[in-house]
Enzyme design. Structure first.
Site, PDB file in Angstrom:
ATOM      1  N   SER A  31       0.836  -1.180   0.000  1.00  0.00           N
ATOM      2  CA  SER A  31       0.000   0.000   0.000  1.00  0.00           C
ATOM      3  C   SER A  31       0.887   1.253   0.000  1.00  0.00           C
ATOM      4  O   SER A  31       1.669   1.451  -0.925  1.00  0.00           O
ATOM      5  CB  SER A  31      -0.953  -0.030   1.191  1.00  0.00           C
ATOM      6  N   ASP A  85      -8.996  -5.813  -4.862  1.00  0.00           N
ATOM      7  CA  ASP A  85      -8.643  -4.650  -4.054  1.00  0.00           C
ATOM      8  C   ASP A  85      -9.398  -3.420  -4.559  1.00  0.00           C
ATOM      9  O   ASP A  85      -9.239  -3.010  -5.710  1.00  0.00           O
ATOM     10  CB  ASP A  85      -7.138  -4.404  -4.136  1.00  0.00           C
ATOM     11  N   HIS A 121      -7.289  -5.819  -0.463  1.00  0.00           N
ATOM     12  CA  HIS A 121      -6.101  -5.016  -0.186  1.00  0.00           C
ATOM     13  C   HIS A 121      -5.099  -5.722   0.727  1.00  0.00           C
ATOM     14  O   HIS A 121      -3.883  -5.572   0.562  1.00  0.00           O
ATOM     15  CB  HIS A 121      -6.542  -3.687   0.434  1.00  0.00           C
TER      16      HIS A 121
END
Length: 429
Positions: free
Chosen positions: A282, A373, A406
């Protein structure tokens, strides 16, 4: 939250950091010890602590545990341990757990009455009457089978929390008293300085803690890698100023902090200075992209998980467009959803994006994507992967996990993902 320098002295300190304010992930389902007090787990710098909060005055009392009943204070290793509140029952007691990077969580309980005193710091000592007692036990695979033999998950490592004193300055920003802490794990069985894997956390407003994490335990305990978890400026647990200094400065302040921590460890003699890798997911992937494209001579191998690489193209594809605006531009209009509306906005977001530096990459790179995601769309990682593939000279690999979002925490996906990460570092470091 507040700045640690404004913290009342009687709240104490952890690893030299005064109380930074409350940084809670969530409260326990029932968190009240009594009508007057509640318990919570908070990030205190790089350590997770349990605190008692007075609902009338707002006063905070830290809860310390000491596992040797003869001790009067915590040892250095215990000061690094992280504690997490699990549940509260005013009549039956409090259940919590303690872990460290090399030690799996140990579950303990204490009567609620022990936490109702007037001390400025509540210290619990194992072995004393009505104090700590382990309630953890192996769990059988089913009621029809015996307890299976489990691999030993604890491992021996030297844990240090490093404090960067000489912080890099960024134009238009005065570093002030905002600390940067790095949790450094060194495997004890290493006969030579081990290779280093730098892991910047995501968020960016989250924090790496001195708690047990299977991923870092796997890399350090099984893989033999030193691991550096960098809590750059913008991390939670270091006061309000520590959080608010990063928006509009992503791609600069955070990048320089991670690089400074890496270079400090590189020159320490604790690790092999010629074998340094980086792994981030991320916003950690955002930092990995920035660092390998701007400083390719430092990092010999890289892993990116669901990385942010292109802010302008992410705005209309993510479920958190506000993140792009707040972190990149400093503000967001909550009354309307819109793409970037001017060339100035697009230019500013682009200036903070790693993709603008991608021509500088020479580091072998593994990209792992959760294909469901919504937070950081897979298109972000694919941009980076296809751009590197087009160069034809950079070893590049793509992992695509269907049914994962995610976090990439499906059991099979997470295991495959971290095995591939270790193999990538084994091959390229």
């Amino acid at each position: 939250v507040w700045d640690p320098k404004d913290s009342p002295a009687d709240y104490g300190s952890v690893l030299g950091l005064c109380f930074p304010g409350l940084f809670l992930q969530q409260l326990a389902t029932y968190c009240f010890l009594s009508p007057k007090y509640l318990l919570a787990t908070t990030s205190w710098g790089s350590v997770s602590k349990i605190v008692r909060i007075d609902t009338a005055t707002g006063g905070v009392v830290p809860i310390q545990n000491v596992f040797d009943k003869e001790q009067t204070t915590r040892t250095a290793s215990e000061d690094i341990q992280s504690d997490t509140l699990l549940c509260v029952n005013p009549k039956k007691g409090v259940v919590a757990c303690t872990s460290s990077p090399g030690k799996i969580p140990s579950v303990w309980s204490v009567p609620a009455s022990r936490l109702l005193g007037d001390e400025e710091e509540i210290v619990l000592r194992s072995g004393q009457e009505a104090m700590l007692s382990s309630v953890s036990a192996p769990i059988a695979a089913s009621k029809f089978s015996s307890v299976p033999l489990s691999p030993k998950l604890d491992f021996e490592c030297d844990v240090q929390v490093l404090l960067d004193q000489d912080l890099p300055q960024v134009e238009g920003f005065e570093a002030g008293s905002i600390p940067v802490q790095t949790i450094l794990l060194i495997p004890k069985e290493a006969t030579n300085p081990p290779p280093l894997v730098v892991i910047p956390h995501g968020g960016p407003h989250s924090v790496s803690l001195t708690a047990f994490a299977p991923s870092t335990a796997f890399l350090c305990g099984h893989g033999g890698y030193a691991v550096a978890l960098v809590n750059y400026r913008g991390s939670t647990g270091f006061g309000q100023k520590g959080v608010s200094c990063l928006p509009t400065r992503i791609g600069s302040l955070d990048v320089r902090d991670v690089l400074a921590a890496t270079m400090e460890i590189k020159s320490s003699g604790l690790v092999d200075p010629n074998r340094i890798g980086i792994c981030g997911g991320s916003h950690g992937g955002f930092l990995t992209a920035h660092l390998t494209s701007q400083y390719p001579e430092v990092f010999r191998a890289a892993v990116m998980r669901n990385p942010v690489v292109n802010l302008p193209s992410m705005v209309t594809a993510t479920d958190i467009p506000d993140w792009c605006y707040v972190e990149g531009l400093g503000e967001y209009d909550w009354s309307s959803y819109r793409p970037p509306m001017s060339t100035d906005e697009i230019s500013e977001l682009w200036s903070k994006s790693p993709i603008r530096h991608v021509s500088g990459v020479s580091t072998p790179t593994l990209v792992a994507l959760g294909m469901q995601d919504l937070r950081v769309p897979p298109s972000q990682g694919l941009e980076w992967y296809h751009t590197l593939r087009a160069k034809r000279t950079i070893p590049t690999k793509l992992l695509m996990y269907e049914g994962n979002d995610h976090a990439i925490i499906g059991v099979a996906a997470e295991a495959d993902h971290w095995i591939n990460i270790k193999q990538w570092f084994d091959e390229h470091l």
